[in-house]
Scaffold this active site. Structure first.
Site, short mmCIF file in Angstrom:
data_model
loop_
_atom_site.label_atom_id
_atom_site.label_comp_id
_atom_site.label_asym_id
_atom_site.label_seq_id
_atom_site.Cartn_x
_atom_site.Cartn_y
_atom_site.Cartn_z
NE ARG A 411 41.30 4.33 65.90
CZ ARG A 411 40.38 3.79 66.42
NH1 ARG A 411 39.16 3.53 65.82
NH2 ARG A 411 40.21 3.70 67.68
CG HIS A 413 46.99 5.49 59.66
ND1 HIS A 413 46.93 4.26 58.81
CD2 HIS A 413 46.67 4.70 60.81
CE1 HIS A 413 46.75 3.20 59.14
NE2 HIS A 413 46.31 3.20 60.45
CE1 TYR A 571 49.85 13.08 52.79
CE2 TYR A 571 50.99 11.97 54.46
CZ TYR A 571 50.97 13.03 53.63
OH TYR A 571 51.63 14.21 53.59
CG HIS A 572 46.41 6.34 55.30
ND1 HIS A 572 47.53 5.41 56.10
CD2 HIS A 572 46.82 6.47 54.13
CE1 HIS A 572 48.41 5.45 55.14
NE2 HIS A 572 47.97 6.19 53.97
N PRO A 573 42.25 8.62 55.87
CG PRO A 573 40.86 10.03 54.81
CD PRO A 573 42.25 9.46 54.84
#
Ligand SMILES: Cc1cc2nc3c(=O)[nH]c(=O)nc-3n(C[C@H](O)[C@H](O)[C@H](O)COP(=O)(O)OP(=O)(O)OC[C@H]3O[C@@H](n4cnc5c(N)ncnc54)[C@H](O)[C@@H]3O)c2cc1C
Ligand code: SF4
Length: 636
Positions: A411, A413, A571-573
């Site tokens: 995921r 975001h 920006y949020h793996p």
């Protein structure tokens, strides 16, 4: 020079079509030699970056052959070039549009960062508030070996970002002998200077040019250095909402002290009014007008003066990244922090993780010193290389994967930018870069955050459509422009795959429900800006005119947009080695211990079992602390 004459001519022709001489800002791209600047910049970049930009220029140049212009772009006359550029921006051929958008982003960044253009935009790069207390440099001792080595420890930690730094501090304070291996370089505020392109080049993996492959292509920047992505993140600190923790089966009461501890260490506080800046203030005005829920963002900062460049490294180290908080605490407790060490394998002994091996790399270029190998033996290995690199490490040796979930459930975001133009001067870059949030639709997975990076970069460039005088008009109105980013908690997932030769592939296709959320989020942000008095709102939807009235908001949600129409960044793996009850469906247990490989603990964003709905660093840190404390207890 990195570009051939033909490619440089393509770049110059495109830059000139986008930003010709004259108009609201007189100098054109040619006057400030954007093509020359970008070319010499590429000389200092990694070979992969040069390849990517070369490929984009070739693709763009040739793409016009298959159009009604029937010739390579650089050979077209000026009117035909301009017509082609405009056509590309609205084109239904995704590759054509995406290549133009990527090249345009580079051109805009160099143009707006030029000292001759900055004053015309009104950007003086000065901090918003005078610094009263210089926080001072935190001296962190980092080793930088230039030859191979062999070491032993109780625990070896791979990666020094949000997860690795917290784990290292907890383990060292428990009395264990800890070695942290970090591939990147050691930077602090003395390094965080210079224009945005230089900072992207130095502090971001792949010089900032990292993407997911799928529909649409999504930019996925990741930090690389001692402190990981916390060096260049925005400093936003949310706890995960209770409904997320409950869905994950986690006891919110148990986590309360963990969150409190992390927040105390990072001095997490809401953005104060005197450094909020107009970008946050207009969002506050709009959300109050509408009666929506939101407020100033809580951040890990001390002595912040609102220079608005958090994503490029804080020039004061006022943003309390890992390099000035958890890592110095870990070092004080005896941990050794070693940079320039790229781990490429785990040592397995008697079916257990027993250490790691790797190569010394040149910290700046990332090039491997081929004959300089290292090995650190330890009965416990903590992997914290981030949600992209931790699964890739395991995949290369086919480890810990009876669930077949290593690398899956990615995921990110996905997010996009929206610009509101006002009839008053805002100078929205003055103040904290990410300052204010609206969480009215958080349960539906939409979070809006007022975010203004330096002009011409990221979200502040995102909504800028058009070319020539239209584009110059928008740039000339930057001082009246507010910018927000919205992130959605994704229903869909992507995947990390390690490829032969040490590479990796990140694939991700936007889920139809995430397209809906994204459009809802754009609409919500536009609604807030209109309520705050914006005279126009620019979405990034191709061909869509600026929104000027509430009645026009339906254009956003009722248009026939597809995922391919969206211009996204993320920006949020997270989630690629997810935690869970058993090895049938998860990689690690609730304390990050690999189900299939004794001795291995994972303590980074990859262990998250799903989307955090909010910016994830606090969640990662709290989980990493919990994993490390459990591990220390087991080893005592
Ligand atoms: C521009 C940007 C802005 C962001 N803003 C926010 C925000 O405001 N709030 C928030 O909550 N989150 C934010 N994030 C996300 C947040 O920073 C990350 O979620 C968090 O840092 C992830 O922690 P991690 O430990 O998983 O990985 P990282 O912090 O990325 O650390 C991983 C480290 O491992 C190293 N590494 C990788 N492979 C190897 C290897 N093989 N050998 C040795 N070392 C290796 C890397 O170089 C890196 O230093 C942002 C991210 C970015 C990129
Ligand atoms: S706005 Fe960001 S970069 Fe500027 S001083 Fe504050 S924390 Fe540092």
């Amino acid at each position: 020079m990195s570009l051939t004459a033909a490619r440089r001519a393509t770049l110059a022709a495109l830059a000139d079509s986008l930003l010709p001489h004259g108009g609201a800002l007189e100098p054109g791209a040619a006057d400030v030699d954007v093509a020359g600047q970008l070319d010499s910049y590429l000389d200092r970049c990694a070979p992969g970056t040069r390849r990517t930009v070369n490929l984009m220029l070739t693709a763009f140049n040739l793409s016009s052959i298959a159009s009604r212009h029937a010739r390579p772009f650089r050979l077209l006359g000026a009117p035909a070039r301009e017509a082609y550029v405009l056509g590309c921006e609205k084109s239904k051929i995704r590759q054509r549009r995406e290549t133009l958008i990527a090249l345009k982003a580079l051109i805009l960044m160099f143009y707006c960062s030029d000292d001759r253009i900055k004053p015309l935009i009104g950007y003086d790069g000065q901090p918003y508030k005078k610094v009263e207390h210089d926080p001072g440099v935190v001296e962190l001792k980092v080793e930088q070996p230039d030859q191979g080595f062999f070491e032993t420890a109780d625990v070896v930690v791979v990666g020094s970002g949000a997860g690795g730094a917290v784990a290292a501090k907890e383990l060292a304070e428990a009395g264990l002998k800890v070695i942290v291996l970090e591939e990147g370089e050691h930077f602090d505020r003395r390094d965080f200077t210079g224009p945005p392109p230089e900072r992207l080049r130095r502090f971001y993996r792949g010089n900032g040019l990292t993407f997911t492959i799928g529909v649409p292509t999504i930019s996925l920047p990741i930090g690389r250095g001692v402190g990981g992505s916390t060096l260049i993140n925005s400093g936003t600190c949310f706890r995960p909402p209770d409904f997320v923790m409950e869905a994950w089966g986690m006891d919110t009461a148990e986590f309360e002290p963990l969150f409190a501890d992390v927040e105390a260490t990072l001095n997490v506080e809401p953005v104060a009014g005197d450094i909020m800046g107009a970008n946050g203030e207009v969002m506050d005005r709009g959300r109050r007008e509408l009666g929506y829920s939101g407020g100033p963002i809580r951040r890990n900062a001390r002595g912040c003066h609102g220079s608005g460049v958090c994503a490029f490294g804080c020039p004061l180290d006022a943003k309390l990244g890992m390099h000035v908080t958890y890592l110095p605490l870990a070092a004080r407790a005896g941990a050794r922090i070693v940079s320039g060490c790229r781990v490429d394998g785990l040592v397995i002994e008697n079916g257990r993780a027993a250490g790691v091996t790797g190569s010394i790399v040149d910290p700046e270029s990332g090039a491997v010193h081929r004959d300089a190998r290292f090995e650190v033996r330890a009965p416990r290995v903590v992997l914290a290389a981030g949600a992209v690199y931790t699964p890739a490490l395991l995949q290369r040796q086919r480890l810990a994967n009876s669930s077949h979930q290593v690398g899956r459930n990615l995921r990110i975001h996905p997010g996009c930018g929206v610009l509101g133009i006002f009839d008053e001067d805002l100078y929205a870059w003055k103040g904290v870069m990410q300052s204010y949030y609206v969480d009215e639709k958080l349960q539906d997975g939409i979070l809006v955050e007022a975010t203004y990076p330096p002009p011409g970069v990221g979200y502040s460039a995102g909504g800028v459509g058009g070319k020539g005088s239209d584009l110059k008009d928008v740039l000339a109105r930057y001082r009246q422009t507010a910018a927000a980013g919205l992130i959605i908690s994704d229903t869909g997932t992507g995947r990390i795959r390690a490829t032969p030769g040490g590479g990796l592939l990140i694939t991700y296709n936007l889920h139809p429900d995430d397209l809906r959320k994204m459009l809802e989020g754009i609409r919500l942000t536009a609604e807030i800006y209109l309520a705050a008095g914006a005279i126009e709102v620019h979405t990034q939807l191709p061909g869509m005119p600026a929104v000027r009235k509430r009645e026009e908001l339906d254009w956003i949600t009722e248009g026939r947009w597809t995922a391919a129409d969206l211009k996204l960044s993320a920006y949020h793996p997270m989630g690629t080695c997810r935690l869970g009850k058993g090895p049938e469906s998860s990689v690690v247990d609730q304390y990050g211990r690999a189900h299939d490989l004794p001795g291995l603990v994972i303590a980074d964003a990859s262990m998250l079992p799903g989307s955090t709905y909010v910016n994830p660093q606090i969640t990662i840190m709290a989980l990493a602390a919990r994993n490390a404390r459990r591990l220390a207890a087991e080893m005592s």
